[in-house]
Design an enzyme around this catalytic site. Structure first.
Site, PDB file in Angstrom:
ATOM      1  N   ALA A  46      46.910  46.109  42.667  1.00 13.01           N
ATOM      2  CA  ALA A  46      46.302  45.464  41.493  1.00 13.01           C
ATOM      3  C   ALA A  46      46.330  46.449  40.334  1.00 13.01           C
ATOM      4  O   ALA A  46      46.130  47.643  40.521  1.00 13.01           O
ATOM      5  CB  ALA A  46      44.868  45.045  41.794  1.00 13.01           C
ATOM      6  N   VAL A  79      44.981  49.946  41.542  1.00 12.70           N
ATOM      7  CA  VAL A  79      44.555  50.041  42.943  1.00 12.70           C
ATOM      8  C   VAL A  79      45.806  50.050  43.823  1.00 12.70           C
ATOM      9  O   VAL A  79      46.691  49.207  43.662  1.00 12.70           O
ATOM     10  CB  VAL A  79      43.621  48.860  43.326  1.00 12.70           C
ATOM     11  CG1 VAL A  79      43.229  48.942  44.800  1.00 12.70           C
ATOM     12  CG2 VAL A  79      42.385  48.850  42.441  1.00 12.70           C
ATOM     13  N   LYS A  87      41.647  53.531  44.422  1.00 13.77           N
ATOM     14  CA  LYS A  87      41.487  53.105  43.035  1.00 13.77           C
ATOM     15  C   LYS A  87      41.610  54.337  42.144  1.00 13.77           C
ATOM     16  O   LYS A  87      40.858  55.298  42.288  1.00 13.77           O
ATOM     17  CB  LYS A  87      40.124  52.431  42.857  1.00 13.77           C
ATOM     18  CG  LYS A  87      39.863  51.943  41.459  1.00 13.77           C
ATOM     19  CD  LYS A  87      38.663  50.997  41.439  1.00 13.77           C
ATOM     20  CE  LYS A  87      38.203  50.691  40.036  1.00 13.77           C
ATOM     21  NZ  LYS A  87      37.143  49.669  40.009  1.00 13.77           N
ATOM     22  N   ASP A 130      28.766  42.845  36.762  1.00 14.06           N
ATOM     23  CA  ASP A 130      30.115  42.252  36.728  1.00 14.06           C
ATOM     24  C   ASP A 130      30.356  41.417  37.994  1.00 14.06           C
ATOM     25  O   ASP A 130      31.412  41.501  38.612  1.00 14.06           O
ATOM     26  CB  ASP A 130      31.158  43.369  36.593  1.00 14.06           C
ATOM     27  CG  ASP A 130      32.461  42.881  35.955  1.00 14.06           C
ATOM     28  OD1 ASP A 130      32.507  41.715  35.493  1.00 14.06           O
ATOM     29  OD2 ASP A 130      33.423  43.665  35.923  1.00 14.06           O
ATOM     30  N   ASP A 144      54.355  25.588  31.428  1.00 15.47           N
ATOM     31  CA  ASP A 144      53.142  26.370  31.207  1.00 15.47           C
ATOM     32  C   ASP A 144      52.009  25.729  32.007  1.00 15.47           C
ATOM     33  O   ASP A 144      51.513  24.657  31.657  1.00 15.47           O
ATOM     34  CB  ASP A 144      52.863  26.351  29.694  1.00 15.47           C
ATOM     35  CG  ASP A 144      51.587  27.085  29.328  1.00 15.47           C
ATOM     36  OD1 ASP A 144      50.841  27.496  30.239  1.00 15.47           O
ATOM     37  OD2 ASP A 144      51.329  27.241  28.132  1.00 15.47           O
ATOM     38  N   GLY A 145      51.657  26.357  33.107  1.00 15.10           N
ATOM     39  CA  GLY A 145      50.673  25.765  34.021  1.00 15.10           C
ATOM     40  C   GLY A 145      49.248  25.815  33.475  1.00 15.10           C
ATOM     41  O   GLY A 145      48.864  26.751  32.791  1.00 15.10           O
TER      42      GLY A 145
HETATM   43  N1  LIG Z   1      39.151  48.138  49.085  1.00 19.92           N
HETATM   44  C1  LIG Z   1      40.026  47.231  48.701  1.00 19.92           C
HETATM   45  N2  LIG Z   1      40.746  46.536  49.597  1.00 19.92           N
HETATM   46  C2  LIG Z   1      41.643  45.608  49.193  1.00 19.92           C
HETATM   47  N3  LIG Z   1      41.887  45.294  47.917  1.00 19.92           N
HETATM   48  C3  LIG Z   1      41.202  45.962  46.969  1.00 19.92           C
HETATM   49  C4  LIG Z   1      40.250  46.971  47.309  1.00 19.92           C
HETATM   50  N4  LIG Z   1      39.718  47.448  46.161  1.00 19.92           N
HETATM   51  C5  LIG Z   1      40.302  46.767  45.159  1.00 19.92           C
HETATM   52  N5  LIG Z   1      41.197  45.882  45.626  1.00 19.92           N
HETATM   53  C6  LIG Z   1      42.029  44.970  44.823  1.00 19.92           C
HETATM   54  O1  LIG Z   1      42.119  45.478  43.503  1.00 19.92           O
HETATM   55  C7  LIG Z   1      41.517  44.596  42.547  1.00 19.92           C
HETATM   56  C8  LIG Z   1      40.870  45.387  41.420  1.00 19.92           C
HETATM   57  O2  LIG Z   1      39.824  46.173  41.923  1.00 19.92           O
HETATM   58  P1  LIG Z   1      38.551  46.504  41.015  1.00 19.92           P
HETATM   59  O3  LIG Z   1      37.916  45.243  40.562  1.00 19.92           O
HETATM   60  O4  LIG Z   1      37.714  47.457  41.743  1.00 19.92           O
HETATM   61  O5  LIG Z   1      39.316  47.244  39.813  1.00 19.92           O
HETATM   62  P2  LIG Z   1      39.157  47.145  38.240  1.00 19.92           P
HETATM   63  O6  LIG Z   1      40.029  48.187  37.641  1.00 19.92           O
HETATM   64  O7  LIG Z   1      37.735  47.137  37.889  1.00 19.92           O
HETATM   65  O8  LIG Z   1      39.811  45.788  37.911  1.00 19.92           O
HETATM   66  P3  LIG Z   1      39.433  44.835  36.703  1.00 19.92           P
HETATM   67  O9  LIG Z   1      39.317  45.676  35.471  1.00 19.92           O
HETATM   68  O10 LIG Z   1      40.604  43.897  36.704  1.00 19.92           O
HETATM   69  O11 LIG Z   1      38.138  44.176  37.094  1.00 19.92           O
HETATM   70  C9  LIG Z   1      40.558  43.767  43.386  1.00 19.92           C
HETATM   71  O12 LIG Z   1      40.283  42.529  42.818  1.00 19.92           O
HETATM   72  C10 LIG Z   1      41.312  43.636  44.707  1.00 19.92           C
HETATM   73  O13 LIG Z   1      42.257  42.600  44.632  1.00 19.92           O
END
Ligand SMILES: Nc1ncnc2c1ncn2[C@@H]1O[C@H](COP(=O)(O)OP(=O)(O)OP(=O)(O)O)[C@@H](O)[C@H]1O
Ligand SMILES: [Mn+2]
Length: 550
Positions: A37, A44, A57, A149, A424-425
């Site tokens: 992500a 992540v 992360k 959040d 465009d969905g």
């Molecule tokens: N421990 C984990 N196991 C599996 N997937 C994870 C894990 N931690 C995070 N992810 C994936 O990464 C995504 C983003 O994580 P997180 O919300 O902590 O990051 P963020 O940078 O705050 O993201 P955003 O700014 O988009 O909210 C999560 O929605 C999930 O899909």
């Protein structure tokens, strides 16, 4: 997993300390793999730490404030220990690498489940997940921490469908909130609570009216977001995209003026997402709980301990009958083995594209048998352009891509026919995906029989009808789709037949042709109308508009 702790077990600054979680690691003990992500503030990764799969992360650190934030989040995370909260297994808090290592949750986040994989949860599953989430929030609040959040994208699921609240990027001790709020306003001129996140839309819709009014966040603001989240789990609908009156919220939510309008409506008109309907079989106690959670007055909202007690009663009264079966690993993680006779469990993710592709064949000839088009017949004097094509797509600020496109140079194996489309969905990718599969097939079968514009018109109408029928039959017979889910898409296509270009669009999109660097609008954005325009190399354009029967 017992990880080696190297003393002194502190971060570089000495402000973070833990007895149980290593705060710096040998580089040889971990490897990072592909990103899973990319958020606005972090990436992540899937990773391995001492032989065990973990999620890493890595915050994007560009200012000293970002570094302060990392240390603060680490101090907080290393104190948390609850089964409903994402588990920190290690961290690396020394230059050049700043990283959090978390237990890996195989089933991803709840927003993905609902809106990307388009799975629905049974009432039992929602109550189970909700009860565990409520306990996690109660634990946080009892430590004096406000999460700020809470939303499906920040709730991760393990293989047993147990939720783990994640993303403590905005979490604060209640006692510090006043100060944080003042500082944020001074430094950025923006309120706290997610506004500073670049993808603020995702967060805005979960924000309590008092947060939108720029007052200080409290535990009761978490309760509000919790209420909106629970309703989303029940309906499977992204908040406010279900309000038809909200004039195409999908599109407008991405534009700031509507964020303001939505904010105003939530704050002053008491606008809320559409409550899950009783026809879904939701216990009235749960519906009333949701409504109390999103009450405009924070004082009227229940506390997390009240919420936990109410949910416990629902669990004891067997409101989750059958949930145990539903939450088995099979019904969820290994999609291939889903029992589709049980309409309440997570369903196999649907492949709308192949479903759409099947339609023209069912309705007409198979594509192999399709006769060659009349139009490709000889007229060797006509100028035919050499076509080159390419595509680029990005999902912008949305969390998932809902648009689709197709490109068929030399359509139907004809040298001088080319067909392109962009869809465009809205409210998910289903309609766009289905149409990308169905539209070219319909056109292929129609082209030999009629003029290009007539064939385009009929292909659009047939695709629309086929999608509605498929949706209805799935709703009725297979129970795989929720009644109040209304996916849709706009569509724009360009068909080149020899020296003529035919464009067609339905909905709010249009084609613009560049002639010697000058933009010329070919079609117009319309709603409820199908717009077809033919343009040839002599600069002549002819327009036609049709009303579509919806
Ligand atoms: N421990 C984990 N196991 C599996 N997937 C994870 C894990 N931690 C995070 N992810 C994936 O990464 C995504 C983003 O994580 P997180 O919300 O902590 O990051 P963020 O940078 O705050 O993201 P955003 O700014 O988009 O909210 C999560 O929605 C999930 O899909
Ligand atoms: Mn997040």
């Amino acid at each position: 997993m017992v990880l080696e702790i190297m003393e002194p077990n502190t971060c570089i600054r000495g402000c973070c300390y833990s007895q149980t979680i290593p705060l710096h690691l040998r580089p040889s003990s971990y490897s990072l793999f592909s990103p899973i992500a990319r958020g606005a503030e972090s990436v992540v990764y899937e990773a391995v730490l001492d032989g065990k799969k973990v999620a890493v992360k890595k915050p994007i650190l560009s200012t000293s404030e970002d570094l302060d934030k990392f240390h603060k989040e680490l101090q907080l995370l290393s104190k948390l220990d609850h089964p409903g909260i994402l588990k920190l297994v290690a961290a690396h808090a020394r230059p050049p690498n700043y990283m959090f290592f978390f237990e890996f949750y195989e089933a991803g986040n709840l927003a993905q489940k609902l809106h990307v994989e388009e799975r629905s949860l049974s009432i039992g599953q929602v109550i189970e997940i909700t009860a565990q989430l409520a306990k996690a929030l109660l634990y946080l609040h009892s430590l004096g921490i406000v999460h700020r959040d809470v939303k499906p994208a920040n709730i991760l699921l393990d293989e047993n469908l147990h939720p783990h609240l994640a993303d403590f990027g905005l979490a604060e001790y209640k006692k510090d909130l006043k100060q944080v709020s003042i500082l944020n306003w001074k430094s950025s001129g923006k309120p706290t609570g997610g506004f500073h996140k670049k993808n603020m839309v995702g967060t805005l819709i979960y924000m309590a009216p008092e947060v939108l009014r720029k007052e200080i966040h409290t535990e009761k603001s978490d309760v509000y977001s919790f209420g909106v989240t629970v309703n989303e789990l029940l309906t499977g609908v992204v908040p406010y995209t279900d309000r038809r009156a909200e004039a195409q919220a999908h599109t407008v939510l991405e534009m700031s003026y509507t964020e303001q309008r939505l904010t105003a409506a939530v704050v002053s008109e008491g606008l809320r997402p559409v409550l899950a309907g009783p026809e879904l079989g939701v216990p009235t106690g749960l519906l009333s709980l949701i409504q109390r959670c999103w009450d405009a007055d924070p004082q009227n909202r229940p506390s997390l301990s009240d919420i936990v007690s109410e949910l416990n009663v629902m669990l004891e009264c067997g409101e989750t009958e059958g949930a145990k079966k539903d939450t088995s690993v099979d019904s969820f993680v290994s999609c291939g083995n889903v029992d589709t006779t049980n309409s309440q469990s997570y369903q196999e993710p649907m492949n709308w594209f192949t479903c759409g592709q099947d339609f023209p064949e069912k309705a007409y000839l198979s594509s192999e048998d399709a006769p060659s088009t009349r139009l490709s017949s000889n007229d060797s004097m006509v100028y035919c352009p050499v076509v080159s094509c390419g595509s680029f797509s990005t999902c912008g600020r949305r969390e998932t891509m809902e648009d689709r496109h197709f490109m068929f140079p030399h359509f139907s194996k004809e040298n001088d026919i080319h067909f392109f489309g962009i869809l465009d969905g809205h409210r998910g990718a289903a309609a766009a995906e289905f149409s990308a599969g169905a539209l070219p097939g319909f056109l292929q079968t129609l082209l030999p029989m009629s003029s290009p514009s007539q064939a385009l018109l009929e292909a659009f109408v047939k695709t629309d009808i086929a999608f509605r029928n498929e949706l209805n039959s799935r709703r009725e017979s297979k129970g795989t789709i929720q009644k109040d889910w209304h996916p849709g898409c706009t569509a724009i296509t360009a068909l080149i037949v020899k020296n003529k270009l035919f464009v067609a669009n339905a909905g709010d999109c249009r084609t613009i042709i560049s002639r010697a660097g000058q933009p010329n609008a070919l079609s117009r954005g319309t709603s409820g109308k199908l717009f077809i325009c033919c343009s040839d190399t002599t600069n002549n354009t002819h327009e036609q508009q049709y009303s579509v029967a919806s």
